[in-house]
Write an enzyme that holds these catalytic residues in place. Structure first.
Site, PDB file in Angstrom:
ATOM      1  N   SER A 152       1.148  -1.586   0.221  1.00 26.30           N
ATOM      2  CA  SER A 152      -0.254   0.741   0.072  1.00 26.30           C
ATOM      3  C   SER A 152       1.033   1.231  -0.385  1.00 26.30           C
ATOM      4  CB  SER A 152      -0.647   0.196   1.440  1.00 26.30           C
ATOM      5  OG  SER A 152      -1.634   1.114   1.061  1.00 26.30           O
TER       6      SER A 152
ATOM      7  N   LYS B 255      -1.067  -0.761  -4.764  1.00 28.51           N
ATOM      8  CA  LYS B 255      -2.529  -0.042  -3.920  1.00 28.51           C
ATOM      9  C   LYS B 255      -1.882   1.216  -3.463  1.00 28.51           C
ATOM     10  CE  LYS B 255      -5.043  -0.065   0.353  1.00 28.51           C
ATOM     11  NZ  LYS B 255      -5.376  -0.023   1.498  1.00 28.51           N
TER      12      LYS B 255
ATOM     13  N   LYS C 247      -3.371   5.447  -3.049  1.00 33.97           N
ATOM     14  CA  LYS C 247      -4.317   6.581  -2.339  1.00 33.97           C
ATOM     15  C   LYS C 247      -4.676   7.381  -3.252  1.00 33.97           C
ATOM     16  CE  LYS C 247      -4.105   4.775   2.146  1.00 33.97           C
ATOM     17  NZ  LYS C 247      -5.236   3.929   2.826  1.00 33.97           N
TER      18      LYS C 247
ATOM     19  N   ASP D 100      -7.191   3.317  -2.485  1.00 30.31           N
ATOM     20  CA  ASP D 100      -7.943   3.199  -1.701  1.00 30.31           C
ATOM     21  C   ASP D 100      -8.293   4.490  -1.671  1.00 30.31           C
ATOM     22  OD1 ASP D 100      -9.092   2.894   0.824  1.00 30.31           O
ATOM     23  OD2 ASP D 100      -7.430   2.066   2.005  1.00 30.31           O
TER      24      ASP D 100
ATOM     25  N   GLU E 184     -11.695   1.196  -3.296  1.00 32.42           N
ATOM     26  CA  GLU E 184     -11.675   0.458  -1.710  1.00 32.42           C
ATOM     27  C   GLU E 184     -12.018   1.616  -0.908  1.00 32.42           C
ATOM     28  OE1 GLU E 184      -8.262  -0.397   0.442  1.00 32.42           O
ATOM     29  OE2 GLU E 184      -8.767  -0.069   2.384  1.00 32.42           O
TER      30      GLU E 184
ATOM     31  N   ASP F 230     -14.088  -1.453   3.446  1.00 34.70           N
ATOM     32  CA  ASP F 230     -12.715  -1.548   4.637  1.00 34.70           C
ATOM     33  C   ASP F 230     -13.948  -0.785   5.932  1.00 34.70           C
ATOM     34  OD1 ASP F 230     -11.076  -0.942   5.913  1.00 34.70           O
ATOM     35  OD2 ASP F 230      -9.210  -0.143   5.051  1.00 34.70           O
TER      36      ASP F 230
ATOM     37  N   LYS G 149      -9.764  -6.400   8.525  1.00 35.49           N
ATOM     38  CA  LYS G 149      -8.560  -5.926   9.473  1.00 35.49           C
ATOM     39  C   LYS G 149      -9.169  -6.490  10.491  1.00 35.49           C
ATOM     40  CE  LYS G 149      -7.283  -2.146   6.992  1.00 35.49           C
ATOM     41  NZ  LYS G 149      -7.762   0.294   6.898  1.00 35.49           N
TER      42      LYS G 149
ATOM     43  N   GLY H  46      -3.836  -3.925   6.331  1.00 33.11           N
ATOM     44  CA  GLY H  46      -2.653  -3.241   6.876  1.00 33.11           C
ATOM     45  C   GLY H  46      -3.321  -2.145   8.300  1.00 33.11           C
TER      46      GLY H  46
HETATM   47  O1  LIG Z   1       0.993  -0.811   4.745  1.00 33.28           O
HETATM   48  C1  LIG Z   1       0.146  -0.910   5.465  1.00 33.28           C
HETATM   49  O2  LIG Z   1      -0.400  -1.726   6.863  1.00 33.28           O
HETATM   50  C2  LIG Z   1      -1.021  -0.336   4.889  1.00 33.28           C
HETATM   51  C3  LIG Z   1      -1.777   1.313   5.165  1.00 33.28           C
HETATM   52  C4  LIG Z   1      -3.076   1.641   4.587  1.00 33.28           C
HETATM   53  O3  LIG Z   1      -3.185   1.113   3.590  1.00 33.28           O
HETATM   54  C5  LIG Z   1      -3.947   1.574   5.811  1.00 33.28           C
HETATM   55  C6  LIG Z   1      -3.163   1.997   6.355  1.00 33.28           C
HETATM   56  C7  LIG Z   1      -4.034   2.713   7.840  1.00 33.28           C
HETATM   57  C8  LIG Z   1      -5.055   3.554   7.536  1.00 33.28           C
HETATM   58  C9  LIG Z   1      -5.871   3.692   6.047  1.00 33.28           C
HETATM   59  O4  LIG Z   1      -4.880   4.522   5.410  1.00 33.28           O
HETATM   60  C10 LIG Z   1      -4.534   2.325   5.652  1.00 33.28           C
HETATM   61  C11 LIG Z   1      -6.459   1.736   4.913  1.00 33.28           C
HETATM   62  O5  LIG Z   1      -7.988   2.451   4.560  1.00 33.28           O
HETATM   63  O6  LIG Z   1      -6.383   1.153   4.699  1.00 33.28           O
HETATM   64 MG   LIG Z   2      -8.706   1.239   3.204  1.00 31.24          MG
END
Ligand SMILES: O=C(O)CCC(=O)C1=CC=C[C@@H](O)[C@@H]1C(=O)O
Ligand SMILES: [Mg+2]
Length: 371
Positions: free
Chosen positions: A138, A164, A166, A191, A216, A241, A265, A293
């Site tokens: 991500s 992934k 953002k 996402d 997402e 999510d 999660k 994550g």
């Molecule tokens: O590498 C990771 O642990 C994933 C990070 C990640 O995408 C996220 C972590 C924390 C909050 C969010 O922004 C996000 C998610 O939404 O999935």
């Molecule tokens: Mg997410």
């Protein structure tokens, strides 16, 4: 047989991420969280990790509320009830509404302890079978498209199985189109962390051109109704999510056809027992799942790996290598990824040893509770 828990330790840790992680809400560089430890009469030690951030942008919980809930409510419920199996906590914690991340932090330690007492790996205790799991990465919002392309290139070469990205309004269609044109065969997903509303439907429909693996959480963090309207208007699978906190939410989202994929999660849904129930109902209904994550350190990462061994985790998770996040992790060995694959450890419990020295070095506060 009751699990004879004698003591809980709650350690607050502070660790610096190697790279700042930027989402549509802001940037995280320093991570504060709790390591929970459940110790039984024979001295077996089970470990869990909390995932709430210091401010409530992802959900309503924070590091402070986690501490408050654990100290003032959840440990008391464990003291007052006999626990023979970690699943019992689903009932034991029921009098407390919400606060899933706090519940999960304790539940995770008890699952690890439970598996260690049986001398079996946690993944086996959960009913998982995979010996290897696929992982993706991500990537936070980058300062420029060029930097994003370079970053993706690096991870693709490292072998990560999906990327992934953002997105937020103003950083979406054009950026993704550019990414797709450079990496046409790489599975790419986006996402949005709830950055859009149904008013953006025409704009979001344009993403269908790009053949994304999924989008997402495009809409509100607590919505499943608008998502069902959006999913009906888009080919790209929607993944939920933030909106999914429980088995019941999952059943309703399936009924409304609000998504085709769920990001499970553990912290968000209150622990491994609920995560497993969500997995099972998704499997029955043909909804693909993957493990998201929360920028975890090694203990949380190990829990994610164990969960991902269940069969319906058919899409690569966010559980990337320890070294991408931390200069030094709190487990030994650290989580390593080779060609986008993690070999699931076969040792009892979470399968990784605690690096006691690292744990001590990152601990800023510690409290012990006797049961
Ligand atoms: O590498 C990771 O642990 C994933 C990070 C990640 O995408 C996220 C972590 C924390 C909050 C969010 O922004 C996000 C998610 O939404 O999935
Ligand atoms: Mg997410």
């Amino acid at each position: 047989m009751t699990i004879p828990i004698k003591q809980f330790k709650l350690r607050r840790l502070r660790m610096m991420l190697n790279n700042p992680f930027t989402t549509s809400f802001g940037t995280i560089q320093e991570k504060e969280f709790f390591v929970t430890e459940a110790i039984d009469e024979e001295g077996n030690r089970g470990f869990g990790e909390s995932v709430a951030f210091t401010s409530p942008w992802y959900n309503e919980e924070t590091v402070q509320t986690t501490q408050h809930m654990i100290k003032d409510f959840l440990i008391k419920l464990i003291q007052e009830n006999k626990i023979s199996h970690p699943d019992d906590l689903l009932e034991v914690f029921k009098p407390i509404r919400g606060n899933n991340m706090a519940k999960s932090a304790l539940e995770g330690a008890i699952w690890d302890l439970y598996a260690k007492r049986l001398n079996i790996p946690l993944y086996e205790a959960l009913g998982g079978t995979k010996k290897e799991i696929d992982v993706g990465i991500s990537i936070g919002i980058q300062p420029s498209v060029e930097k994003l392309l370079q970053t993706i290139n690096y991870y693709v070469k490292e072998g990560y199985k999906r990327i992934k990205i953002k997105i937020k309004p103003g950083w979406d269609y054009e950026v993704l189109r550019e990414v797709k044109s450079h990496f046409p065969t790489v599975p790419i997903m986006a996402d949005a962390n709830s950055a859009y509303t149904l008013k953006d439907i025409d704009h979001l429909q344009k993403l269908d051109e790009l053949d994304l693996l999924m989008i997402e959480q495009p809409l509100a963090h607590d919505d499943i109704v608008d998502h069902s309207k959006l999913q009906a208007a888009m080919h790209t699978p929607i993944c939920l999510d933030e909106s999914i906190h429980s088995l019941e939410d999952t059943q309703k989202a399936i009924q409304l056809q609000s998504c085709k994929i769920i990001n499970i999660k553990i912290g968000r849904v209150g622990g491994l027992s609920e995560a497993k129930r969500i997995h099972d109902v998704c499997k029955q209904n043909g909804i693909d799942v993957w493990c998201g994550g929360m920028l975890e350190a090694g203990i949380g990462r190990a829990h994610n790996i164990a969960l991902t061994t269940l069969p319906q985790f058919v899409l690569p998770g966010d559980t990337a290598a320890s070294a991408l996040y931390w200069k030094k992790d709190i487990i030994k060995p650290e989580v390593v990824v080779e060609n986008g694959v993690i070999s699931v450890p076969d040792r009892p419990g979470i399968g990784y040893e605690i690096d006691e020295q690292a744990l001590e070095n990152f601990t800023v506060e510690e409290e012990v509770f006797h049961l």
